[in-house]
Motif scaffolding. Structure first.
Motif, PDB file in Angstrom:
ATOM      1  N   HIS A  56       0.846  -1.211   0.000  1.00  0.00           N
ATOM      2  CA  HIS A  56       0.000   0.000   0.000  1.00  0.00           C
ATOM      3  C   HIS A  56       0.878   1.256   0.000  1.00  0.00           C
ATOM      4  O   HIS A  56       0.648   2.185  -0.774  1.00  0.00           O
ATOM      5  N   ASP A  73       5.478  -2.540  11.501  1.00  0.00           N
ATOM      6  CA  ASP A  73       4.799  -3.841  11.690  1.00  0.00           C
ATOM      7  C   ASP A  73       5.430  -4.512  12.911  1.00  0.00           C
ATOM      8  O   ASP A  73       6.439  -4.044  13.444  1.00  0.00           O
ATOM      9  N   ILE A 128      -7.718  -8.860  12.247  1.00  0.00           N
ATOM     10  CA  ILE A 128      -6.791 -10.003  12.311  1.00  0.00           C
ATOM     11  C   ILE A 128      -5.825  -9.780  13.469  1.00  0.00           C
ATOM     12  O   ILE A 128      -4.610  -9.996  13.373  1.00  0.00           O
ATOM     13  N   ALA A 133      -5.481  -4.410  19.936  1.00  0.00           N
ATOM     14  CA  ALA A 133      -4.739  -3.746  18.855  1.00  0.00           C
ATOM     15  C   ALA A 133      -5.527  -2.539  18.342  1.00  0.00           C
ATOM     16  O   ALA A 133      -4.959  -1.488  18.035  1.00  0.00           O
TER      17      ALA A 133
HETATM   18  C1  LIG Z   1      -3.676  -9.082   7.030  1.00  0.00           C
HETATM   19  S1  LIG Z   1      -2.165  -8.286   7.276  1.00  0.00           S
HETATM   20  C2  LIG Z   1      -2.472  -6.707   6.489  1.00  0.00           C
HETATM   21  C3  LIG Z   1      -1.228  -6.124   5.914  1.00  0.00           C
HETATM   22  C4  LIG Z   1      -1.401  -4.845   5.085  1.00  0.00           C
HETATM   23  N1  LIG Z   1      -1.817  -3.745   5.914  1.00  0.00           N
HETATM   24  C5  LIG Z   1      -2.381  -5.052   3.951  1.00  0.00           C
HETATM   25  O1  LIG Z   1      -3.484  -4.522   3.988  1.00  0.00           O
HETATM   26  O2  LIG Z   1      -2.023  -5.769   2.990  1.00  0.00           O
HETATM   27  C6  LIG Z   1      -2.211  -7.877   9.013  1.00  0.00           C
HETATM   28  C7  LIG Z   1      -0.930  -7.199   9.492  1.00  0.00           C
HETATM   29  O3  LIG Z   1      -1.123  -6.770  10.849  1.00  0.00           O
HETATM   30  C8  LIG Z   1       0.093  -6.924  11.544  1.00  0.00           C
HETATM   31  N2  LIG Z   1      -0.183  -6.902  12.988  1.00  0.00           N
HETATM   32  C9  LIG Z   1      -0.889  -7.802  13.696  1.00  0.00           C
HETATM   33  N3  LIG Z   1      -0.924  -7.465  14.997  1.00  0.00           N
HETATM   34  C10 LIG Z   1      -0.229  -6.292  15.104  1.00  0.00           C
HETATM   35  C11 LIG Z   1       0.122  -5.456  16.207  1.00  0.00           C
HETATM   36  N4  LIG Z   1      -0.247  -5.756  17.456  1.00  0.00           N
HETATM   37  N5  LIG Z   1       0.841  -4.334  15.978  1.00  0.00           N
HETATM   38  C12 LIG Z   1       1.242  -4.031  14.712  1.00  0.00           C
HETATM   39  N6  LIG Z   1       0.963  -4.806  13.629  1.00  0.00           N
HETATM   40  C13 LIG Z   1       0.247  -5.929  13.823  1.00  0.00           C
HETATM   41  C14 LIG Z   1       0.609  -8.266  11.012  1.00  0.00           C
HETATM   42  O4  LIG Z   1       1.976  -8.471  11.276  1.00  0.00           O
HETATM   43  C15 LIG Z   1       0.286  -8.124   9.517  1.00  0.00           C
HETATM   44  O5  LIG Z   1       1.347  -7.512   8.805  1.00  0.00           O
END
Ligand SMILES: C[S@@+](CC[C@H](N)C(=O)[O-])C[C@H]1O[C@@H](n2cnc3c(N)ncnc32)[C@H](O)[C@@H]1O
Length: 219
Positions: A56, A73, A128, A133
Motif C-alpha cells: 500500500h 509492523d 486479524i 490492537a
Molecule cells: C492481514 S495483514 C495486512 C497487511 C497490510 N496492511 C495489507 O493490507 O495488505 C495484518 C498485518 O497486521 C500486523 N499486525 C498484527 N498485529 C499487530 C500489532 N499488534 N501491531 C502491529 N501490527 C500488527 C501483522 O503483522 C500483519 O502484517
C-alpha cells in the motif's frame, strides 16, 4: 514446521529481492489510492501501522511526492518486505522505516515516530488481531496526530450490528482461528474509542467487496 499463527489469510508471492506480493493488496490498491487522494494529505509525515508486505505504501507514497511514509509492523518477514520495497523504489519514493511497532504495547512510541504526525494509515489489521490492537491504534492516534491530522482505516466492518453476509462468514472463520479476532463494528466498537483519542469521524466510504475506508480527524 512452524506453529506460528498466520498474519494473513492468503498465499503471498516473493521477489528475489525480498519484496512480498499480496493478491488482495494488488486487487484493492487502486481504489484505496483514489480515497487516499481525496481525503488524506499529500505532504507531511504519515505513519502506517501494520504495513504487511508494504504494497500500500509502495503504491500510494510515490503518488504523493511531498509525503514521508513510515512503514511499521510487528512481524519480521513483513518488515523485511517493507525494507525491500523501500530499497526497490528508492529515496525519492518517500518510503522510510520500517519500524518495529506493536500497537498493543502500552503508550507505543518507538524511536523514529515523530512526536507529531500529519497522518496515519492502517489496512486490514484490526480484524486479524485482538481488540487490544484496535484500542492501541486509537490511543496512539490520539497521542501522535497533530490537530486536523487524519487517520484512514481500510477493511471489512459491521455497521451498528449489521454485517454483510460475506463479512459474517469471514468473521466466523477468523474467530475459529483465534477467538480474539473478528470483523469489528464501526459504530459499536470503534466509535466509543474516538472520544478519548480526540478523533471525529469524517466519512465511511463504501468500497468494493463490502469493505470500507474510514477517515477520522484529530480535533
Ligand atoms: C492481514 S495483514 C495486512 C497487511 C497490510 N496492511 C495489507 O493490507 O495488505 C495484518 C498485518 O497486521 C500486523 N499486525 C498484527 N498485529 C499487530 C500489532 N499488534 N501491531 C502491529 N501490527 C500488527 C501483522 O503483522 C500483519 O502484517
Amino acid at each position: 514446521m512452524s506453529e506460528e499463527k498466520p498474519i494473513a489469510l492468503e498465499t503471498r508471492g516473493e521477489a528475489a529481492d525480498g519484496r512480498r506480493f499480496s493478491p488482495s493488496a494488488e486487487r484493492n490498491r487502486d481504489v484505496i489510492l483514489s480515497v487516499f487522494r481525496r481525503h488524506m494529505p499529500g505532504a507531511g509525515t504519515l505513519l502506517e501501522i501494520a504495513s504487511g508486505t508494504g504494497e500500500h505504501g509502495a503504491h500510494i507514497a510515490p503518488d504523493a511526492p511531498l509525503l514521508t511514509w513510515i512503514y511499521s509492523d510487528i512481524n519480521p518477514p513483513s518488515l523485511a518486505s517493507q525494507s525491500a520495497w523501500a530499497a526497490h523504489l528508492g529515496e525519492d519514493s518517500g518510503l522510510t522505516g520500517p519500524l518495529t511497532l506493536d500497537v498493543t504495547a502500552p503508550d507505543w512510541a518507538p524511536a523514529g515516530v515523530p512526536e507529531r504526525l500529519d497522518a496515519m494509515f492502517c489496512a486490514n489489521m484490526i480484524h486479524i488481531a485482538p481488540f487490544t490492537a484496535c484500542e492501541g491504534l486509537f490511543a496512539g492516534a490520539g497521542r501522535h496526530l497533530a490537530p486536523g491530522a487524519r487517520m484512514m482505516l481500510y477493511g471489512p466492518f459491521a455497521r451498528d450490528g449489521e454485517i454483510a453476509p460475506s463479512n459474517a462468514v469471514f468473521s466466523d472463520s477468523l474467530k475459529q482461528r483465534d477467538p480474539s479476532w473478528g470483523v469489528r463494528d464501526l459504530d459499536r466498537e470503534l466509535m466509543p474509542l474516538t472520544a478519548s483519542a480526540g478523533l471525529s469521524l469524517v466519512e465511511a466510504v463504501e468500497m468494493p467487496a463490502n469493505n470500507l475506508s474510514v477517515i477520522f480527524e484529530k480535533t
